[in-house]
Design a protein around this motif. Structure first.
Motif, PDB file in Angstrom:
ATOM      1  N   SER A  33      61.204  34.720  89.858  1.00 45.58           N
ATOM      2  CA  SER A  33      62.519  34.076  89.891  1.00 45.58           C
ATOM      3  C   SER A  33      63.623  35.099  90.126  1.00 45.58           C
ATOM      4  O   SER A  33      64.574  34.852  90.885  1.00 45.58           O
ATOM      5  CB  SER A  33      62.772  33.304  88.593  1.00 45.58           C
ATOM      6  N   ARG A  34      63.496  36.256  89.506  1.00 50.06           N
ATOM      7  CA  ARG A  34      64.513  37.299  89.690  1.00 50.06           C
ATOM      8  C   ARG A  34      64.472  37.865  91.104  1.00 50.06           C
ATOM      9  O   ARG A  34      65.522  38.155  91.691  1.00 50.06           O
ATOM     10  CB  ARG A  34      64.304  38.403  88.655  1.00 50.06           C
ATOM     11  N   THR A  64      75.715  18.819  85.359  1.00 45.47           N
ATOM     12  CA  THR A  64      75.291  20.018  84.633  1.00 45.47           C
ATOM     13  C   THR A  64      73.788  19.996  84.375  1.00 45.47           C
ATOM     14  O   THR A  64      73.096  21.010  84.548  1.00 45.47           O
ATOM     15  CB  THR A  64      76.043  20.124  83.294  1.00 45.47           C
ATOM     16  N   GLU A  65      73.287  18.831  83.987  1.00 45.59           N
ATOM     17  CA  GLU A  65      71.853  18.695  83.714  1.00 45.59           C
ATOM     18  C   GLU A  65      71.023  18.928  84.970  1.00 45.59           C
ATOM     19  O   GLU A  65      69.996  19.620  84.941  1.00 45.59           O
ATOM     20  CB  GLU A  65      71.578  17.299  83.147  1.00 45.59           C
ATOM     21  N   LEU A  66      71.475  18.365  86.087  1.00 44.16           N
ATOM     22  CA  LEU A  66      70.737  18.512  87.339  1.00 44.16           C
ATOM     23  C   LEU A  66      70.773  19.955  87.828  1.00 44.16           C
ATOM     24  O   LEU A  66      69.756  20.502  88.266  1.00 44.16           O
ATOM     25  CB  LEU A  66      71.318  17.570  88.394  1.00 44.16           C
ATOM     26  N   ARG A  67      71.940  20.584  87.742  1.00 41.85           N
ATOM     27  CA  ARG A  67      72.034  21.984  88.166  1.00 41.85           C
ATOM     28  C   ARG A  67      71.104  22.866  87.335  1.00 41.85           C
ATOM     29  O   ARG A  67      70.415  23.738  87.873  1.00 41.85           O
ATOM     30  CB  ARG A  67      73.472  22.492  88.039  1.00 41.85           C
ATOM     31  N   ALA A  68      71.075  22.634  86.022  1.00 45.64           N
ATOM     32  CA  ALA A  68      70.223  23.442  85.146  1.00 45.64           C
ATOM     33  C   ALA A  68      68.754  23.306  85.527  1.00 45.64           C
ATOM     34  O   ALA A  68      67.997  24.288  85.503  1.00 45.64           O
ATOM     35  CB  ALA A  68      70.439  23.029  83.691  1.00 45.64           C
ATOM     36  N   SER A  69      68.335  22.098  85.895  1.00 43.47           N
ATOM     37  CA  SER A  69      66.931  21.893  86.259  1.00 43.47           C
ATOM     38  C   SER A  69      66.585  22.580  87.574  1.00 43.47           C
ATOM     39  O   SER A  69      65.448  22.997  87.785  1.00 43.47           O
ATOM     40  CB  SER A  69      66.627  20.394  86.363  1.00 43.47           C
ATOM     41  N   LEU A  70      67.574  22.724  88.447  1.00 43.19           N
ATOM     42  CA  LEU A  70      67.325  23.317  89.764  1.00 43.19           C
ATOM     43  C   LEU A  70      67.333  24.842  89.741  1.00 43.19           C
ATOM     44  O   LEU A  70      66.627  25.474  90.529  1.00 43.19           O
ATOM     45  CB  LEU A  70      68.373  22.810  90.763  1.00 43.19           C
ATOM     46  N   VAL A  71      68.128  25.444  88.866  1.00 41.66           N
ATOM     47  CA  VAL A  71      68.255  26.907  88.883  1.00 41.66           C
ATOM     48  C   VAL A  71      67.466  27.579  87.760  1.00 41.66           C
ATOM     49  O   VAL A  71      67.552  28.794  87.592  1.00 41.66           O
ATOM     50  CB  VAL A  71      69.742  27.342  88.814  1.00 41.66           C
ATOM     51  N   ARG A  72      66.690  26.818  87.008  1.00 38.46           N
ATOM     52  CA  ARG A  72      65.904  27.432  85.940  1.00 38.46           C
ATOM     53  C   ARG A  72      64.817  28.319  86.532  1.00 38.46           C
ATOM     54  O   ARG A  72      64.398  28.157  87.688  1.00 38.46           O
ATOM     55  CB  ARG A  72      65.305  26.364  85.029  1.00 38.46           C
ATOM     56  N   ALA A  73      64.348  29.261  85.743  1.00 36.63           N
ATOM     57  CA  ALA A  73      63.404  30.268  86.237  1.00 36.63           C
ATOM     58  C   ALA A  73      62.134  29.645  86.798  1.00 36.63           C
ATOM     59  O   ALA A  73      61.598  30.110  87.816  1.00 36.63           O
ATOM     60  CB  ALA A  73      63.064  31.241  85.105  1.00 36.63           C
ATOM     61  N   GLU A  74      61.643  28.584  86.154  1.00 32.88           N
ATOM     62  CA  GLU A  74      60.397  27.962  86.609  1.00 32.88           C
ATOM     63  C   GLU A  74      60.535  27.384  88.021  1.00 32.88           C
ATOM     64  O   GLU A  74      59.628  27.510  88.845  1.00 32.88           O
ATOM     65  CB  GLU A  74      59.970  26.861  85.634  1.00 32.88           C
ATOM     66  N   THR A  75      61.682  26.762  88.298  1.00 34.31           N
ATOM     67  CA  THR A  75      61.916  26.207  89.632  1.00 34.31           C
ATOM     68  C   THR A  75      62.005  27.317  90.672  1.00 34.31           C
ATOM     69  O   THR A  75      61.413  27.223  91.755  1.00 34.31           O
ATOM     70  CB  THR A  75      63.218  25.382  89.649  1.00 34.31           C
ATOM     71  N   LEU A  76      62.724  28.378  90.346  1.00 34.84           N
ATOM     72  CA  LEU A  76      62.875  29.484  91.292  1.00 34.84           C
ATOM     73  C   LEU A  76      61.540  30.173  91.553  1.00 34.84           C
ATOM     74  O   LEU A  76      61.257  30.595  92.679  1.00 34.84           O
ATOM     75  CB  LEU A  76      63.895  30.493  90.762  1.00 34.84           C
TER      76      LEU A  76
END
Length: 235
Positions: free
Chosen positions: A125-126, A81-93
C-alpha cells in the motif's frame, strides 16, 4: 545518487505494468525502493520511497474526495467520508498494487524479502502511494488524477452501490438471516422547535438496543440508527 543502469530492466517492466513511461526514471526507481533496500545498498540509491509515499497519500485523498463530491451528490458528508475511507485503506491499496504486479518490482532488503515483504499489505500500500507521488512529480496532477480515476473506477461504482443501498433494508436482511426476526425502531427523544426538530431513534432486536441515530426527520434518524447498528455487524 542513484545507479540507474543496474535496475533499468526493472524500471522498464514497471512502466509497462502501470502503463506510464516516465521522463525521469530515477523518480520511479525511488518510488519502489524500500528503506531496508536503501540501508543495505547505500551506493546504489540514497533515498527510500517514504517521502513519495507521503506525497502520494495526500494526492490520493484529494483525488478520491473530488471524485466522490463531483459524482455522488446524493450522499451526505457521513456517507462520503465512509466511502472514501473504504477506498483509501491499506487493504484496498494493497489489492490494487497486486493487480498491477507492483510487488514483483519492489526493491527490498534481504530481511524484508525473506519475511514476505513483496506480499505484505503495508509494504504494497505504501509503495502504491509512492508511485502516485512519482507520477505527480514526473507528469503533473492531471496525469496522476487520470491514473487514479481509471484504476479506482470499478471500486468506486461497487462501493457506492453498496453504500447507497437503504441501511434499514441491509440491517433487516442481516438480522433475519441470523435471528428470523425484524429490527424495531423506537422514537426515544424529540427536541427543538417545530421548524427545527431533532429526532433520536433507537433500533432494537429482541428488546436489545443495537444502534442509535439522530435526524431532522424520523426516517433520517431511523436510517442513521440502522447505519450505527450495521457498523457493529461489519467491524
Amino acid at each position: 545518487m542513484i545507479k540507474m543502469n543496474k535496475y533499468s530492466a526493472t524500471i522498464r517492466n514497471l512502466e509497462t505494468d502501470i502503463g506510464i513511461e516516465f521522463n525521469d526514471k530515477t523518480i520511479l526507481m525511488m518510488s519502489i525502493a524500500h528503506s531496508s533496500f536503501v540501508n543495505e545498498n547505500p551506493h546504489d540509491i540514497n533515498y527510500s520511497n517514504e517521502r513519495l509515499e507521503f506525497l502520494g497519500d495526500a494526492l490520493l485523498g484529494a483525488i478520491i474526495a473530488s471524485e466522490l463530491y463531483t459524482n455522488y451528490d446524493e450522499m451526505d458528508e457521513g456517507d462520503l467520508t465512509e466511502l472514501r475511507a473504504s477506498l483509501v485503506r491499506a487493504e484496498t491499496l494493497a489489492e490494487i498494487a497486486q493487480e498491477i504486479n507492483l510487488g514483483k518490482h519492489l526493491l527490498l532488503g534481504q530481511g524484508e524479502e525473506q519475511t514476505g515483504g513483496r506480499s505484505r499489505t503495508s509494504t504494497l500500500s505504501r509503495a502504491f502511494e509512492a508511485i502516485l507521488g512519482a507520477i505527480f512529480l514526473d507528469q503533473g496532477y492531471k496525469k496522476v488524477n487520470e491514473f487514479v480515476s481509471e484504476i479506482f473506477q470499478k471500486r468506486l461504482n461497487n462501493s457506492s452501490t453498496n453504500l447507497l443501498q437503504d441501511p434499514k433494508s441491509k440491517l433487516q436482511e442481516l438480522i433475519q438471516k441470523e435471528k428470523k426476526t425484524a429490527p424495531v425502531y423506537q422514537l426515544v427523544k424529540e427536541t427543538g422547535p417545530d421548524h427545527h426538530k431533532l429526532f433520536t431513534v433507537e433500533v432494537c432486536v429482541d428488546e436489545k438496543i443495537i444502534g442509535y441515530g439522530n435526524g431532522k426527520r424520523k426516517l433520517e434518524a431511523e436510517r442513521n440508527a440502522a447505519k450505527d447498528a450495521l457498523k457493529k455487524f461489519t467491524h
